[in-house]
Design a protein around this motif. Structure first.
Motif, mmCIF file in Angstrom:
data_model
loop_
_atom_site.group_PDB
_atom_site.id
_atom_site.type_symbol
_atom_site.label_atom_id
_atom_site.label_comp_id
_atom_site.label_asym_id
_atom_site.label_seq_id
_atom_site.Cartn_x
_atom_site.Cartn_y
_atom_site.Cartn_z
ATOM 1 N N ILE A 33 -20.527 27.288 31.326
ATOM 2 C CA ILE A 33 -21.659 28.051 31.880
ATOM 3 C C ILE A 33 -22.222 27.313 33.089
ATOM 4 O O ILE A 33 -22.528 27.914 34.122
ATOM 5 C CB ILE A 33 -22.761 28.259 30.807
ATOM 6 N N GLY A 93 -25.030 33.205 28.114
ATOM 7 C CA GLY A 93 -24.100 32.975 29.209
ATOM 8 C C GLY A 93 -24.550 33.684 30.465
ATOM 9 O O GLY A 93 -25.517 34.443 30.462
ATOM 10 N N THR A 111 -30.306 28.624 27.927
ATOM 11 C CA THR A 111 -29.088 28.139 27.271
ATOM 12 C C THR A 111 -29.306 26.764 26.655
ATOM 13 O O THR A 111 -28.926 26.521 25.506
ATOM 14 C CB THR A 111 -27.919 28.107 28.272
#
Length: 159
Positions: A33, A93, A111
């Motif tokens: 990511i 993501g 995240t």
């Protein structure tokens, strides 16, 4: 076939195996990511965030190696194959294409926050099963919290 025998009792070994494997998946996914955002970031803060993303990727990759080696040392074969990561990854993501710098910051905060929450659960789960693994997870959490803080500070004051 067991090549390396574990020093842990079976019940503890199962707990630790799950904690280490899911941490490995999260870290490898986080590195992907971070790289995806690194390659696609646009905006006035491109350079500083671009470089900060490299720090996260480097941290995630380094810790993923440490986690995998811890698993191996306990007789637990780590699984970092692409299909395993793709099937098991559940953290937020990024979208495809160009991503504005403020969106990248929000993505990374979100995240990292999710990864930290999962790590804290694993810290609790491994407390009795294996304090050595718990200590490793605590160290990873501390570093990811630092990275999260640095990204969150990028969007102050909040938009």
């Amino acid at each position: 076939m067991t090549v390396v025998r574990s020093t842990l009792p079976d019940a503890a070994r199962e707990t630790v195996a799950e904690a280490l494997q899911s941490t490995l998946v999260d870290l490898l996914g986080l590195s992907l990511i971070g790289k995806q955002a690194h390659w696609n970031i646009v905006g006035p803060r491109f350079r500083s965030i671009h470089l900060q993303l490299d720090e996260v990727v480097s941290t995630a990759r380094s810790f993923s190696d440490t986690v995998a080696e811890r698993a191996s040392a306990l007789g637990l074969p780590p699984d970092g194959r692409p299909e395993t990561i793709a099937a098991a990854y559940t953290l937020p993501g990024s979208k495809s294409g160009w991503i504005r710098d403020d969106e990248v910051v929000r993505l990374m905060v979100e995240t990292l926050e999710a990864a930290i929450g999962r790590l804290r659960e694993r810290i609790d789960e491994t407390e009795k099963a294996d304090p050595v693994t718990q200590d490793l997870l605590i160290g990873i959490t501390a570093e990811l919290e630092k990275q999260r803080w640095m990204f969150e500070a990028e969007n102050w004051p909040r938009d």
